[in-house]
Design an enzyme around this catalytic site. Structure first.
Site, PDB file in Angstrom:
ATOM      1  N   CYS A   8    -129.794 -35.202-120.905  1.00 39.23           N
ATOM      2  CA  CYS A   8    -129.713 -36.323-122.007  1.00 39.23           C
ATOM      3  C   CYS A   8    -128.995 -36.206-123.222  1.00 39.23           C
ATOM      4  O   CYS A   8    -128.598 -37.232-124.050  1.00 39.23           O
ATOM      5  CB  CYS A   8    -130.931 -36.919-121.919  1.00 39.23           C
ATOM      6  SG  CYS A   8    -131.799 -37.265-120.468  1.00 39.23           S
ATOM      7  N   HIS A  66    -132.363 -41.618-128.136  1.00 43.12           N
ATOM      8  CA  HIS A  66    -132.201 -41.549-126.663  1.00 43.12           C
ATOM      9  C   HIS A  66    -133.068 -42.800-126.032  1.00 43.12           C
ATOM     10  O   HIS A  66    -134.396 -42.613-126.422  1.00 43.12           O
ATOM     11  CB  HIS A  66    -132.550 -40.220-125.944  1.00 43.12           C
ATOM     12  CG  HIS A  66    -132.499 -40.061-124.670  1.00 43.12           C
ATOM     13  ND1 HIS A  66    -131.554 -40.747-123.952  1.00 43.12           N
ATOM     14  CD2 HIS A  66    -133.450 -39.738-123.824  1.00 43.12           C
ATOM     15  CE1 HIS A  66    -131.564 -40.473-122.700  1.00 43.12           C
ATOM     16  NE2 HIS A  66    -132.843 -39.873-122.420  1.00 43.12           N
ATOM     17  N   ASN A  88    -132.909 -45.634-118.445  1.00 42.78           N
ATOM     18  CA  ASN A  88    -132.422 -44.441-119.006  1.00 42.78           C
ATOM     19  C   ASN A  88    -131.410 -43.737-118.205  1.00 42.78           C
ATOM     20  O   ASN A  88    -131.067 -43.410-116.864  1.00 42.78           O
ATOM     21  CB  ASN A  88    -133.651 -43.431-118.834  1.00 42.78           C
ATOM     22  CG  ASN A  88    -133.276 -42.081-119.248  1.00 42.78           C
ATOM     23  OD1 ASN A  88    -132.342 -41.703-119.687  1.00 42.78           O
ATOM     24  ND2 ASN A  88    -134.290 -40.907-119.632  1.00 42.78           N
TER      25      ASN A  88
HETATM   26  N1  COA Z   1    -146.030 -47.524-110.924  1.00 46.14           N
HETATM   27  C1  COA Z   1    -147.169 -47.594-110.864  1.00 46.14           C
HETATM   28  N2  COA Z   1    -148.134 -46.437-111.076  1.00 46.14           N
HETATM   29  C2  COA Z   1    -147.367 -44.971-111.361  1.00 46.14           C
HETATM   30  C3  COA Z   1    -145.852 -44.902-111.291  1.00 46.14           C
HETATM   31  C4  COA Z   1    -145.225 -46.384-111.219  1.00 46.14           C
HETATM   32  N3  COA Z   1    -144.058 -46.302-111.233  1.00 46.14           N
HETATM   33  N4  COA Z   1    -145.744 -43.997-111.723  1.00 46.14           N
HETATM   34  C5  COA Z   1    -146.742 -43.115-111.913  1.00 46.14           C
HETATM   35  N5  COA Z   1    -148.085 -44.150-111.702  1.00 46.14           N
HETATM   36  C6  COA Z   1    -149.094 -43.669-111.976  1.00 46.14           C
HETATM   37  C7  COA Z   1    -149.701 -42.092-111.722  1.00 46.14           C
HETATM   38  O1  COA Z   1    -149.628 -41.843-110.329  1.00 46.14           O
HETATM   39  C8  COA Z   1    -151.053 -42.134-112.373  1.00 46.14           C
HETATM   40  O2  COA Z   1    -152.202 -42.405-111.604  1.00 46.14           O
HETATM   41  P1  COA Z   1    -153.444 -41.880-111.461  1.00 46.14           P
HETATM   42  O3  COA Z   1    -153.847 -42.022-112.961  1.00 46.14           O
HETATM   43  O4  COA Z   1    -154.154 -42.641-110.701  1.00 46.14           O
HETATM   44  O5  COA Z   1    -153.148 -40.367-111.200  1.00 46.14           O
HETATM   45  C9  COA Z   1    -150.782 -43.081-113.505  1.00 46.14           C
HETATM   46  O6  COA Z   1    -149.889 -44.047-113.134  1.00 46.14           O
HETATM   47  C10 COA Z   1    -150.303 -42.599-114.877  1.00 46.14           C
HETATM   48  O7  COA Z   1    -149.300 -41.504-114.641  1.00 46.14           O
HETATM   49  P2  COA Z   1    -148.738 -40.899-115.809  1.00 46.14           P
HETATM   50  O8  COA Z   1    -147.463 -39.876-115.302  1.00 46.14           O
HETATM   51  O9  COA Z   1    -149.646 -40.100-116.503  1.00 46.14           O
HETATM   52  O10 COA Z   1    -148.089 -42.072-116.769  1.00 46.14           O
HETATM   53  P3  COA Z   1    -147.345 -41.972-118.108  1.00 46.14           P
HETATM   54  O11 COA Z   1    -148.083 -42.979-119.066  1.00 46.14           O
HETATM   55  O12 COA Z   1    -147.077 -40.474-118.657  1.00 46.14           O
HETATM   56  O13 COA Z   1    -145.736 -42.774-117.840  1.00 46.14           O
HETATM   57  C11 COA Z   1    -143.466 -41.886-117.530  1.00 46.14           C
HETATM   58  C12 COA Z   1    -144.903 -42.155-116.964  1.00 46.14           C
HETATM   59  C13 COA Z   1    -142.694 -41.242-116.546  1.00 46.14           C
HETATM   60  C14 COA Z   1    -143.002 -43.402-117.704  1.00 46.14           C
HETATM   61  C15 COA Z   1    -143.922 -41.133-118.920  1.00 46.14           C
HETATM   62  O14 COA Z   1    -144.607 -40.088-118.868  1.00 46.14           O
HETATM   63  C16 COA Z   1    -142.412 -40.981-119.566  1.00 46.14           C
HETATM   64  O15 COA Z   1    -141.717 -41.744-119.681  1.00 46.14           O
HETATM   65  N6  COA Z   1    -142.076 -39.813-119.628  1.00 46.14           N
HETATM   66  C17 COA Z   1    -140.844 -39.189-120.378  1.00 46.14           C
HETATM   67  C18 COA Z   1    -139.788 -39.177-119.356  1.00 46.14           C
HETATM   68  C19 COA Z   1    -138.728 -38.625-119.994  1.00 46.14           C
HETATM   69  O16 COA Z   1    -138.535 -39.014-121.175  1.00 46.14           O
HETATM   70  N7  COA Z   1    -137.750 -38.330-119.201  1.00 46.14           N
HETATM   71  C20 COA Z   1    -136.145 -38.066-119.677  1.00 46.14           C
HETATM   72  C21 COA Z   1    -135.973 -36.727-119.833  1.00 46.14           C
HETATM   73  S1  COA Z   1    -134.795 -36.449-118.804  1.00 46.14           S
END
Ligand code: COA
Length: 326
Positions: A113, A253, A283
């Site tokens: 990124c 970003h 993204n």
């Molecule tokens: N829809 C519904 N539920 C989902 C889901 C989706 N698309 N993806 C994950 N979940 C669930 C998980 O299974 C988890 O369930 P559980 O509590 O029963 O285990 C719950 O939602 C929370 O998951 P978590 O991964 O902790 O969520 P989060 O708040 O961290 O959000 C992201 C996930 C990926 C959106 C977030 O972590 C994020 O944006 N991370 C940064 C990623 C990034 O910047 N990448 C770029 C670098 S290349």
């Protein structure tokens, strides 16, 4: 040393829109979950015949036109991408041929990124040292080609697009004031594509195990992102002898609206000074900052004399921050 300015920008996002409602039909997710957890409403997806160089070509043509130059004026091409047309040759070489340019240095750069900002920083060194006068930096991503549309952790986030900028020597006070690049290989296992490289060459087995698709530990990345981005902003401003109060516009970003808002809050910027397009574009990895810059310029969000900060973080982990006087 000469100062480098951005003489023109361009961008291209594919026509096909993939909405949260579409994704609800593909994986166990909801518009409500995606909107509140990420800020994304829809994203653009390349056609099955569209490769990174096709997107890069369209963005580059726009940037070349905006800079009022011809392809033959370019001395170098840098393409930032994690989704090149193929492992090799470089997408930059394919783009060079397509643009009908002279036989100038052309190479790909992989900083996930942070690729576009790495590219601007690297390109500007050639201008500062008077090695070259005119450089095309393009970030082009077709992430949909490495996304597993059965994996709700990744398929809701990533998208396709390309943005380009022409670097030229500055003829006034405008241009890149400072840049800061960094990386932490300890986080290399947080996001990436396991198979298809020399560690795990593609085989029937890797395809069966879906290892040719991106895997991401989103929550761990999330926890690091805000800290990394704030520090990157701090270091780039400090290098430029500036403070938060000097910042007129911020292009972060586009990974997650919660990350963007937390960073803006920490650096004391109202959201009216922060560029957001992830609701429409998702993204786009390296292309996120590139497309954002072009859109902000074309929508007159950035005025002559403004101090603009662009900051990114991503796989690697990598990060980068640039301060530009427009
Ligand atoms: N829809 C519904 N539920 C989902 C889901 C989706 N698309 N993806 C994950 N979940 C669930 C998980 O299974 C988890 O369930 P559980 O509590 O029963 O285990 C719950 O939602 C929370 O998951 P978590 O991964 O902790 O969520 P989060 O708040 O961290 O959000 C992201 C996930 C990926 C959106 C977030 O972590 C994020 O944006 N991370 C940064 C990623 C990034 O910047 N990448 C770029 C670098 S290349």
């Amino acid at each position: 040393m000469r100062k480098t300015k951005i003489a023109g920008t361009g961008s291209y996002i594919p026509d096909k829109v993939l909405t949260n409602a579409d994704l609800e039909k593909m994986v166990d997710t909801s518009d409500e979950w995606i909107s509140t957890r990420t800020g994304i409403k829809e994203r653009r997806i390349a056609d099955k015949n569209e490769a990174a160089s096709d997107l890069a070509y369209k963005a580059s043509k726009m940037a070349i036109e905006a800079a009022k130059i011809e392809p033959q004026d370019l001395d170098m091409i840098i393409v930032a991408t994690i989704t090149p047309d193929m492992i090799f040759p470089a997408t930059a070489c394919i783009l060079q041929e397509r643009l009908g340019m002279d036989k100038v240095a052309s190479f790909d750069l992989e900083a996930a990124c942070s690729g576009f900002l790495y590219g601007l920083s690297i390109g500007s060194q050639f201008i500062a040292t008077r090695t070259y006068n005119t450089i095309l930096v393009v970030a082009a991503e077709t992430l949909s080609k490495i996304i597993d549309y059965e994996d709700r952790n990744t398929c809701i986030i990533f998208a396709d697009g390309a943005g380009a900028a022409i670097l030229r020597p500055s003829d006034d006070n405008s241009g890149i004031i400072s840049s800061y690049l960094g990386a932490d290989g300890e986080g290399a296992n947080l996001v990436g594509v396991p198979a298809g490289g020399s560690r795990l060459p593609t085989s029937l087995e890797t395809v069966k195990n879906r290892q040719h698709y991106m895997k991401m530990r989103g929550n761990e990345l999330f926890k690091k992102a805000v800290k990394i981005m704030v520090r990157a902003v701090d270091v780039s401003l400090e290098k430029g002898g500036l403070t938060y109060e000097d910042v007129d516009f911020f292009i972060p970003h586009q990974a997650n609206i919660r990350i963007i808002k937390a960073v803006a809050k920490r650096i004391g910027l109202g959201m009216d000074k922060v560029w957001v397009n992830l609701d429409q574009c998702g993204n786009m990895s390296a292309a996120s900052c590139a497309v954002s810059l072009d859109q902000a310029v074309r929508q007159h969000k950035i005025k002559k004399g403004d101090k603009v900060v662009l900051t990114s973080f991503g796989g690697g982990l990598t990060w980068a921050s640039l301060v530009i006087e427009w």
